[in-house]
Design a protein around this motif. Structure first.
Motif, PDB file in Angstrom:
ATOM      1  N   LEU A  46       0.837  -1.201   0.000  1.00 21.78           N
ATOM      2  CA  LEU A  46       0.000   0.000   0.000  1.00 21.78           C
ATOM      3  C   LEU A  46       0.873   1.252   0.000  1.00 21.78           C
ATOM      4  O   LEU A  46       0.583   2.233  -0.681  1.00 21.78           O
ATOM      5  CB  LEU A  46      -0.919  -0.016   1.225  1.00 21.78           C
ATOM      6  N   ARG A  47       1.982   1.210   0.769  1.00 22.18           N
ATOM      7  CA  ARG A  47       2.893   2.361   0.808  1.00 22.18           C
ATOM      8  C   ARG A  47       3.546   2.580  -0.545  1.00 22.18           C
ATOM      9  O   ARG A  47       3.852   3.694  -0.931  1.00 22.18           O
ATOM     10  CB  ARG A  47       3.977   2.148   1.877  1.00 22.18           C
ATOM     11  N   GLU A  48       3.761   1.498  -1.280  1.00 19.27           N
ATOM     12  CA  GLU A  48       4.463   1.590  -2.559  1.00 19.27           C
ATOM     13  C   GLU A  48       3.523   1.955  -3.712  1.00 19.27           C
ATOM     14  O   GLU A  48       3.967   2.409  -4.764  1.00 19.27           O
ATOM     15  CB  GLU A  48       5.126   0.235  -2.850  1.00 19.27           C
ATOM     16  N   TRP A 137      -2.686   1.887 -18.186  1.00 17.00           N
ATOM     17  CA  TRP A 137      -1.955   3.151 -18.407  1.00 17.00           C
ATOM     18  C   TRP A 137      -1.889   4.008 -17.152  1.00 17.00           C
ATOM     19  O   TRP A 137      -0.869   4.651 -16.890  1.00 17.00           O
ATOM     20  CB  TRP A 137      -2.524   3.924 -19.602  1.00 17.00           C
ATOM     21  N   HIS A 138      -2.956   4.004 -16.323  1.00 20.40           N
ATOM     22  CA  HIS A 138      -2.899   4.870 -15.139  1.00 20.40           C
ATOM     23  C   HIS A 138      -1.859   4.366 -14.140  1.00 20.40           C
ATOM     24  O   HIS A 138      -1.218   5.148 -13.446  1.00 20.40           O
ATOM     25  CB  HIS A 138      -4.283   5.059 -14.491  1.00 20.40           C
ATOM     26  N   ASP A 139      -1.671   3.047 -14.096  1.00 17.39           N
ATOM     27  CA  ASP A 139      -0.620   2.505 -13.222  1.00 17.39           C
ATOM     28  C   ASP A 139       0.780   2.753 -13.804  1.00 17.39           C
ATOM     29  O   ASP A 139       1.717   3.066 -13.066  1.00 17.39           O
ATOM     30  CB  ASP A 139      -0.821   1.002 -13.006  1.00 17.39           C
ATOM     31  N   ARG A 140       0.908   2.594 -15.133  1.00 16.65           N
ATOM     32  CA  ARG A 140       2.211   2.886 -15.764  1.00 16.65           C
ATOM     33  C   ARG A 140       2.624   4.315 -15.442  1.00 16.65           C
ATOM     34  O   ARG A 140       3.750   4.579 -15.016  1.00 16.65           O
ATOM     35  CB  ARG A 140       2.133   2.720 -17.283  1.00 16.65           C
ATOM     36  N   LEU A 141       1.680   5.249 -15.648  1.00 15.55           N
ATOM     37  CA  LEU A 141       1.973   6.656 -15.396  1.00 15.55           C
ATOM     38  C   LEU A 141       2.228   6.896 -13.912  1.00 15.55           C
ATOM     39  O   LEU A 141       3.172   7.590 -13.526  1.00 15.55           O
ATOM     40  CB  LEU A 141       0.809   7.525 -15.894  1.00 15.55           C
ATOM     41  N   GLY A 142       1.402   6.292 -13.064  1.00 23.45           N
ATOM     42  CA  GLY A 142       1.527   6.485 -11.615  1.00 23.45           C
ATOM     43  C   GLY A 142       2.869   5.986 -11.096  1.00 23.45           C
ATOM     44  O   GLY A 142       3.580   6.718 -10.390  1.00 23.45           O
ATOM     45  N   TYR A 143       3.219   4.760 -11.460  1.00 21.31           N
ATOM     46  CA  TYR A 143       4.495   4.199 -10.981  1.00 21.31           C
ATOM     47  C   TYR A 143       5.684   4.984 -11.523  1.00 21.31           C
ATOM     48  O   TYR A 143       6.646   5.262 -10.795  1.00 21.31           O
ATOM     49  CB  TYR A 143       4.626   2.733 -11.409  1.00 21.31           C
ATOM     50  N   ALA A 144       5.618   5.340 -12.836  1.00 18.77           N
ATOM     51  CA  ALA A 144       6.758   6.043 -13.442  1.00 18.77           C
ATOM     52  C   ALA A 144       6.920   7.432 -12.820  1.00 18.77           C
ATOM     53  O   ALA A 144       8.035   7.835 -12.466  1.00 18.77           O
ATOM     54  CB  ALA A 144       6.568   6.155 -14.953  1.00 18.77           C
ATOM     55  N   ALA A 146       5.882   8.465  -9.879  1.00 22.46           N
ATOM     56  CA  ALA A 146       6.296   8.348  -8.469  1.00 22.46           C
ATOM     57  C   ALA A 146       7.789   8.044  -8.374  1.00 22.46           C
ATOM     58  O   ALA A 146       8.498   8.613  -7.540  1.00 22.46           O
ATOM     59  CB  ALA A 146       5.473   7.267  -7.767  1.00 22.46           C
ATOM     60  N   ARG A 147       8.284   7.169  -9.269  1.00 29.10           N
ATOM     61  CA  ARG A 147       9.718   6.847  -9.237  1.00 29.10           C
ATOM     62  C   ARG A 147      10.559   8.083  -9.583  1.00 29.10           C
ATOM     63  O   ARG A 147      11.532   8.390  -8.907  1.00 29.10           O
ATOM     64  CB  ARG A 147      10.048   5.716 -10.207  1.00 29.10           C
ATOM     65  N   LEU A 148      10.132   8.802 -10.638  1.00 29.19           N
ATOM     66  CA  LEU A 148      10.856  10.016 -11.036  1.00 29.19           C
ATOM     67  C   LEU A 148      10.890  11.039  -9.908  1.00 29.19           C
ATOM     68  O   LEU A 148      11.923  11.646  -9.632  1.00 29.19           O
ATOM     69  CB  LEU A 148      10.155  10.653 -12.231  1.00 29.19           C
ATOM     70  N   LEU A 149       9.734  11.218  -9.260  1.00 35.67           N
ATOM     71  CA  LEU A 149       9.649  12.216  -8.201  1.00 35.67           C
ATOM     72  C   LEU A 149      10.530  11.834  -7.015  1.00 35.67           C
ATOM     73  O   LEU A 149      11.022  12.684  -6.292  1.00 35.67           O
ATOM     74  CB  LEU A 149       8.192  12.377  -7.746  1.00 35.67           C
ATOM     75  N   ARG A 150      10.732  10.528  -6.815  1.00 25.76           N
ATOM     76  CA  ARG A 150      11.591  10.058  -5.723  1.00 25.76           C
ATOM     77  C   ARG A 150      13.064  10.230  -6.061  1.00 25.76           C
ATOM     78  O   ARG A 150      13.874  10.541  -5.201  1.00 25.76           O
ATOM     79  CB  ARG A 150      11.337   8.566  -5.456  1.00 25.76           C
ATOM     80  N   THR A 151      13.408   9.961  -7.349  1.00 23.37           N
ATOM     81  CA  THR A 151      14.820   9.801  -7.671  1.00 23.37           C
ATOM     82  C   THR A 151      15.451  11.023  -8.330  1.00 23.37           C
ATOM     83  O   THR A 151      16.647  11.239  -8.184  1.00 23.37           O
ATOM     84  CB  THR A 151      15.021   8.599  -8.616  1.00 23.37           C
ATOM     85  N   ASP A 152      14.672  11.787  -9.087  1.00 31.31           N
ATOM     86  CA  ASP A 152      15.276  12.872  -9.858  1.00 31.31           C
ATOM     87  C   ASP A 152      14.229  13.961 -10.086  1.00 31.31           C
ATOM     88  O   ASP A 152      13.533  13.973 -11.100  1.00 31.31           O
ATOM     89  CB  ASP A 152      15.780  12.301 -11.198  1.00 31.31           C
ATOM     90  N   GLY A 203      11.991   3.038 -17.675  1.00 28.90           N
ATOM     91  CA  GLY A 203      11.217   1.851 -18.075  1.00 28.90           C
ATOM     92  C   GLY A 203      10.039   1.592 -17.153  1.00 28.90           C
ATOM     93  O   GLY A 203       9.777   2.364 -16.228  1.00 28.90           O
ATOM     94  N   ASN A 204       9.318   0.506 -17.428  1.00 32.13           N
ATOM     95  CA  ASN A 204       8.135   0.128 -16.640  1.00 32.13           C
ATOM     96  C   ASN A 204       8.517   0.001 -15.166  1.00 32.13           C
ATOM     97  O   ASN A 204       9.410  -0.770 -14.817  1.00 32.13           O
ATOM     98  CB  ASN A 204       7.566  -1.194 -17.171  1.00 32.13           C
ATOM     99  N   ALA A 205       7.861   0.788 -14.325  1.00 27.65           N
ATOM    100  CA  ALA A 205       8.246   0.860 -12.910  1.00 27.65           C
ATOM    101  C   ALA A 205       7.319   0.056 -12.005  1.00 27.65           C
ATOM    102  O   ALA A 205       7.339   0.232 -10.792  1.00 27.65           O
ATOM    103  CB  ALA A 205       8.304   2.323 -12.470  1.00 27.65           C
ATOM    104  N   ARG A 206       6.475  -0.831 -12.596  1.00 28.61           N
ATOM    105  CA  ARG A 206       5.592  -1.664 -11.767  1.00 28.61           C
ATOM    106  C   ARG A 206       6.431  -2.625 -10.926  1.00 28.61           C
ATOM    107  O   ARG A 206       7.270  -3.342 -11.464  1.00 28.61           O
ATOM    108  CB  ARG A 206       4.623  -2.456 -12.665  1.00 28.61           C
ATOM    109  N   PRO A 207       6.226  -2.671  -9.606  1.00 33.17           N
ATOM    110  CA  PRO A 207       7.023  -3.579  -8.775  1.00 33.17           C
ATOM    111  C   PRO A 207       6.653  -5.043  -9.041  1.00 33.17           C
ATOM    112  O   PRO A 207       5.579  -5.339  -9.565  1.00 33.17           O
ATOM    113  CB  PRO A 207       6.656  -3.187  -7.345  1.00 33.17           C
TER     114      PRO A 207
END
Ligand SMILES: [Zn+2]
Length: 341
Positions: A46-48, A137-144, A146-152, A203-207
């Motif tokens: 849930l946190r991820e 698509w909403h998960d692809r966008l959401g995960y990508a 979120a990863r970008l906002l965390r890392t760069d 790339g695809n950021a789905r865990p």
């Protein structure tokens, strides 16, 4: 001060309405209630998961199902709607628990809870996405995002600028806001934006824990009495499609789903709740008996069978200001007194 007062007044009013009985389930024995969930996740997942508005914890979900099982006659959507249309009016009103999007967590975490309470639910799956174990698509966008906002954050600001990304301080709010804005793009623009954001995120950021349900899981659930309905082929926003695209999403999804399950598929659920007159006609023509949107509220007798409404369930909106899940809050949200969003 007002900010503090509002939730307090809201909690008190909810308690009062519940105590005097105005929002109690049995006041609505003539109504058909349908509730919506998307994802049911253990705490670490849930946190991820970036789209908090469509996810509940396993603990919260257990509380919800306990409440429904106690106060309602719970059946699948097709089952409850058929009995309701036939004029059956049990003292505890009909309620159908529905899940959109066909995510694996439904089979792993929601079904065991449902079965512990002895209730059956309806699962609306995007058929081609299940076949391909695709990330919607909403998960692809959401995960990508979120990863970008965390890392760069600089790269995130550049990548998201095209949609006029707001203040990047609140990651969860930003990601949710982005998905909402992306719904306003054409399918081609949206695909390009999601692709570009995913590329920027590497790339695809789905865990690894995430994914769609398999056909084996869905067949096993159907065999135990749960309903599997169509949520289109690929979860496109249907009013944006041409006639051929619409027929593929609506009629072909029913044909393939029936072949995969080896049983009849009676119900359809519009992706994102989006349906205009042409979409409704296509669903009717494809032979579905009923369809669900995302319009809020319980259904009154005589409701349009192809525009049935639902109530979206969230932990956050069911908690009091002290953070406790509240029966009176939930009863209010399920009652016709809840203002329509
Ligand atoms: Zn959906």
């Amino acid at each position: 001060m007002l900010k503090l007062l509002r939730p307090t007044v809201r909690d008190l009013a909810g308690d009062l309405l519940y105590t005097i009985g105005l929002t109690r389930a049995d006041r609505g024995a003539h109504r058909l209630n349908v509730v919506t969930f998307h994802r049911v996740l253990p705490p670490a997942q849930l946190r991820e998961y970036p789209l908090a508005a469509i996810a509940v914890s396993v603990a919260d979900f257990t509380w919800f199902v306990g409440y429904f099982a106690e106060h309602y006659t719970v059946d699948t959507f097709a089952g409850a709607a058929r009995r309701w249309d036939a004029g059956e009016r049990p003292a505890r009103p009909f309620l159908a628990i529905t899940f959109d999007d066909g995510q694996r967590d439904n089979a792993l975490h929601a079904v065991p809870v449902l079965e512990r309470f002895g209730v059956r639910a309806s699962f609306f799956v995007p058929v081609q996405a299940v076949e391909d174990n695709e990330t919607l698509w909403h998960d692809r966008l959401g995960y990508a995002a979120a990863r970008l906002l965390r890392t760069d954050r600089a790269a995130a600001a550049r990548a998201l600028a095209r949609l006029g990304a707001p203040d990047l301080a609140d990651v969860a709010a930003t990601v949710q806001g982005l998905v909402e804005r992306a719904k306003g793009l054409t399918p081609a623009e949206r695909d390009a934006f999601v692709d570009a954001t995913e590329r920027a995120a590497g790339g695809n950021a789905r865990p690894a824990w995430d994914g769609m349900m398999t056909w084996e899981q869905l067949r096993a659930m159907a065999a135990r009495g749960h309903e599997v309905g169509s949520h289109s082929m690929t979860h496109q926003l249907l009013p944006q499609l041409d006639d051929a695209g619409l027929a593929y999403e609506v009629a072909e999804s029913r044909r393939v789903l029936e072949a995969k399950l080896g049983s009849r598929v009676e119900t359809f659920c519009y992706p994102n709740g989006d349906a205009d007159a042409r979409v409704v006609q296509a669903v009717q023509d494809a032979g579905y008996a009923r369809a669900l949107g995302t319009r809020w509220g319980p259904n009154e007798p005589g409701a349009n069978r192809y525009q049935l409404s639902r109530c979206d369930m969230q932990g956050a909106t069911t908690r009091t200001r002290k953070g406790v899940l509240s029966e009176s809050r939930l009863a209010f949200r399920l009652s016709p007194l809840q203002p329509r969003p």
